[in-house]
Each structure stands twice: as C-alpha cells, then as structure tokens.
Design a protein around this motif. Structure first.
Motif, short mmCIF file in Angstrom:
data_model
loop_
_atom_site.label_atom_id
_atom_site.label_comp_id
_atom_site.label_asym_id
_atom_site.label_seq_id
_atom_site.Cartn_x
_atom_site.Cartn_y
_atom_site.Cartn_z
N ALA A 89 11.98 16.92 22.40
CA ALA A 89 11.23 16.10 21.46
C ALA A 89 11.94 14.76 21.23
N LEU A 90 13.26 14.82 21.13
CA LEU A 90 14.03 13.59 20.89
C LEU A 90 14.05 12.70 22.13
N VAL A 91 14.13 13.34 23.30
CA VAL A 91 14.11 12.58 24.55
C VAL A 91 12.73 11.93 24.73
N ASP A 92 11.68 12.71 24.49
CA ASP A 92 10.32 12.18 24.65
C ASP A 92 10.06 11.01 23.70
N ALA A 93 10.67 11.05 22.54
CA ALA A 93 10.48 9.97 21.56
C ALA A 93 11.34 8.76 21.91
N GLY A 94 12.12 8.86 22.99
CA GLY A 94 12.95 7.73 23.42
C GLY A 94 14.18 7.53 22.54
N LEU A 95 14.61 8.60 21.88
CA LEU A 95 15.72 8.46 20.93
C LEU A 95 17.04 9.02 21.46
N ALA A 96 16.98 9.58 22.67
CA ALA A 96 18.20 10.15 23.26
C ALA A 96 18.37 9.60 24.67
N TYR A 97 19.61 9.54 25.12
CA TYR A 97 19.85 9.05 26.48
C TYR A 97 20.95 9.87 27.14
N PRO A 98 20.89 9.96 28.47
CA PRO A 98 21.94 10.69 29.17
C PRO A 98 23.24 9.89 29.19
N SER A 99 24.34 10.58 28.95
CA SER A 99 25.64 9.92 28.90
C SER A 99 26.56 10.55 29.93
N PHE A 100 26.89 9.74 30.93
CA PHE A 100 27.69 10.23 32.06
C PHE A 100 29.18 9.99 31.85
N MET A 101 29.49 9.09 30.94
CA MET A 101 30.87 8.62 30.79
C MET A 101 31.83 9.76 30.45
N PRO A 128 37.84 7.96 17.29
CA PRO A 128 37.16 6.75 17.77
C PRO A 128 35.71 7.06 18.18
N LEU A 129 34.79 6.18 17.83
CA LEU A 129 33.38 6.38 18.20
C LEU A 129 33.23 6.25 19.71
N PHE A 130 32.35 7.04 20.26
CA PHE A 130 32.12 6.99 21.71
C PHE A 130 31.38 5.69 22.02
N PRO A 131 31.72 5.04 23.14
CA PRO A 131 31.03 3.79 23.50
C PRO A 131 29.52 4.01 23.63
N THR A 132 28.75 2.97 23.30
CA THR A 132 27.29 3.10 23.33
C THR A 132 26.67 2.34 24.50
N VAL A 133 27.50 1.87 25.43
CA VAL A 133 26.99 1.03 26.53
C VAL A 133 25.91 1.74 27.36
N GLU A 134 25.96 3.06 27.40
CA GLU A 134 24.99 3.77 28.25
C GLU A 134 23.58 3.78 27.65
N ARG A 135 23.45 3.29 26.42
CA ARG A 135 22.10 3.11 25.86
C ARG A 135 21.28 2.20 26.78
N ARG A 136 22.00 1.26 27.40
CA ARG A 136 21.30 0.22 28.16
C ARG A 136 21.28 0.45 29.67
N LEU A 137 21.70 1.61 30.09
CA LEU A 137 21.67 1.92 31.52
C LEU A 137 20.22 1.88 32.02
N ALA A 138 20.00 1.29 33.20
CA ALA A 138 18.62 1.22 33.72
C ALA A 138 18.11 2.62 34.02
N SER A 140 16.33 3.60 36.43
CA SER A 140 16.49 3.95 37.84
C SER A 140 17.91 4.45 38.10
N GLU A 141 18.87 3.82 37.44
CA GLU A 141 20.28 4.21 37.58
C GLU A 141 20.48 5.62 37.00
N ARG A 142 19.88 5.86 35.85
CA ARG A 142 19.97 7.21 35.27
C ARG A 142 19.43 8.25 36.24
N ARG A 143 18.26 7.97 36.78
CA ARG A 143 17.63 8.93 37.70
C ARG A 143 18.49 9.15 38.93
N ARG A 144 19.05 8.06 39.42
CA ARG A 144 19.88 8.16 40.62
C ARG A 144 21.10 9.05 40.37
#
Ligand code: GLU
Length: 299
Positions: A89-101, A128-138, A140-144
């Motif tokens: 539900a959270l993923v479908d709402a666009g509120l979660a993202y995969p984090s590979f780091m 320390p808070l985890f970096p949030t840079v992966e919010r902006r991963l494309a 296509s990159e996530r899928r790859r």
C-alpha cells in the motif's frame, strides 16, 4: 462497552530481565483494573537473532511470574503476508522506495560530509540518519538493480509521507500529527504529544533480509489485534512518532500510549538482555519468588 486491549510484545532474541517483568506485570495489572484483555505477541521477524529457545524461555518466565494471556499467541514470523500488504500500500502510494545502499556506503557519505564541515543529522537515539539520496534514483535504475539481484530494503520517504497525511508539523497549514500519552517521555512530556517522525529520517519498513521491519510490523499488529493501550518502556517514546505516521498512512486506528520508567541496573544503566544478573531466570534460580520480583520492580 469495548474492553481495553493491552499487549506485551517481547522479542525472543535474549532472556527477559527485570525491565521486561515490570512491563509485563504493569500491562497485566492495567488489564485487570480496567476489565481489559492482555495479549502476548512474539516479535520475531528477525529470524537470524530470534530463537525457539528464547521464545520458550519467555513463556516459562511469564508463567512463573503468574501471568496469563490469550491464546493463540501472535508470532510475527507467521504473518509476513500482513506486513507485505501494508508495504504494498505504501509503495503503491509512492511513499516508499528501494534502498540499495550498504551501511559502509552510508558511513562513507557521512564521513565525506563531515570532512566538508557539515554536521550530519542524528536520530533521537543519537544514530546518524541514513542518507536519503536514493529517493531520487531513476525508476529505470531501480528496476535494473533489482533485476540484477542486488539486495535492497524499502524505506519510507518521510517527507512525502508527511505531506500525504497533511501533517505539516509546526507549519500553519495542515493538522499536527499527535498522540495521547498517559505515561511520560524522557523529558516528562505527557498528554497530547506532537509527533516528529522526520526526526528518524527515512525509516526502513522492510529490511534487506526480512520482508518487514519493527516499525511496520508493530503498527500493523497493534491495529490487527485491536490494541487500545500500548504500554511499554520509555525507550520507545520517540519511536511512537513513526508508528503514528504509519497509522495515518494505512488508515489504522490510534491506540493510547503509556511509556513507563525503565528499570535501571545498580550502575544506573539500562538493563540489557546480555546481563545475566537481572535475568528473570537467574533471579528464579537464585531462589527469589515472583512476589520478590513484583516488589523489586516497585509494583
Ligand atoms: N518488541 C519490542 C522489544 O522487545 C517492543 C515493541 C513494543 O512494545 O512496541 O523491545
């Protein structure tokens, strides 16, 4: 009238100590005084650290203390489907993202920022808070990367999530996200508390090796089990903010919270599962009675 529902929710990754005894006994007492129900929940999503032996010891220790609870006991490891549904539900709402780091990569990023003289933000526990840079991963990159089999966790985009529930804390618009506290926080906070989930950054809602996280499973289960009163140690006071946010996002009811004192060791420090002296089983082996334990925790 609806009966209040209390729960004690230990993790079988170590032996219960006096602090757990206090929490369990307090829940039982409140349930008794209010004509409520007491549930026991085994929080064992961490299948690497939780063991059947620790779980057995939990039942034994609690029974020795004279506690009874409703059966069947909910064991989180048997309900990954429920957490997956909430995650979807959270993923479908666009509120979660995969984090590979990896943790190592995250640490390197923090070190780099600090070397530049920028102070890295920390959560209420000082981590320390985890970096949030992966919010902006494309996308296509996530899928790859997923297709390539890279392990990833799911993180909640806390800013997007706060915007989603219109909970701009401290802003003029929107309503603040709050909870009702019948106990107290570390600074004596009580009553209506303003929740600041952003203080925790983009929390993990599904771990790399487990399709859930503490925050997600505890929130889902409290709702599924109809828990009306969450009574637990003060060390989880600030974590409540994240659980309130998840409740709003998932359309779940909010219980009342009561964070209680932590039982401290002789050295004034929080008890830990690795300290044997204050383990319930050790106290039992040393000849103490359940009544002695009740007195020791001040109930
Ligand atoms: N399972 C958690 C612990 O043992 C407690 C969770 C909760 O009470 O919300 O620390």
């Amino acid at each position: 009238m609806m009966r209040p529902v209390f729960r004690f929710a230990p993790s079988p990754n170590g032996a219960l100590h006096l602090g757990h005894a206090y929490s369990a006994l307090l829940n039982a007492r409140l349930a008794r005084e209010t004509g409520g129900r007491l549930l026991l929940r085994i929080e064992d999503i961490d299948t690497a650290r939780c063991t059947p032996a620790f779980e057995e010891a939990i039942y034994r220790d609690l029974a020795w203390l004279g506690l009874t609870w409703e059966e069947p006991v909910r064991r989180q490891s048997e309900h990954f489907d429920d957490y997956a549904q909430a995650l979807d539900a959270l993923v479908d709402a666009g509120l979660a993202y995969p984090s590979f780091m990896s943790r190592g990569e995250a640490r390197a990023m923090m070190a780099e920022a600090e070397a530049d003289g920028r102070e890295w933000p920390r959560d209420p526990d000082g981590v320390p808070l985890f970096p949030t840079v992966e919010r902006r991963l494309a996308e296509s990159e996530r899928r790859r990367r997923i297709a390539a089999g890279e392990p990833y966790a799911w993180r909640l985009n806390v800013e997007a999530a706060m915007a989603h529930v219109g909970a701009h804390v401290g802003a003029d618009m929107g309503r603040p996200l709050t909870w009702d506290e019948e106990g107290a926080g570390p600074g004596g906070e009580t009553g209506r508390i303003e929740a600041s989930p952003a203080a925790w950054g983009d929390v993990v809602i599904a771990r790399k090796e487990v399709p859930a996280s503490y925050q997600l499973s505890v929130t889902v289960d409290d709702a599924l089990q109809g828990v009306t009163h969450v009574v637990r140690g003060r060390d989880l006071f600030f974590a409540t903010a994240v659980q309130r946010l998840l409740q709003e996002l998932l359309g779940l009811p909010q219980p009342v919270y009561r964070h209680h004192d932590l039982i401290l060791g002789d050295d004034g420090r929080k008890l830990s599962k690795s300290r044997r002296d204050t383990g319930i089983a050790s106290l039992r082996a040393a000849g103490l009675t359940p009544d002695d334990v009740v007195r020791m925790v001040g109930l």
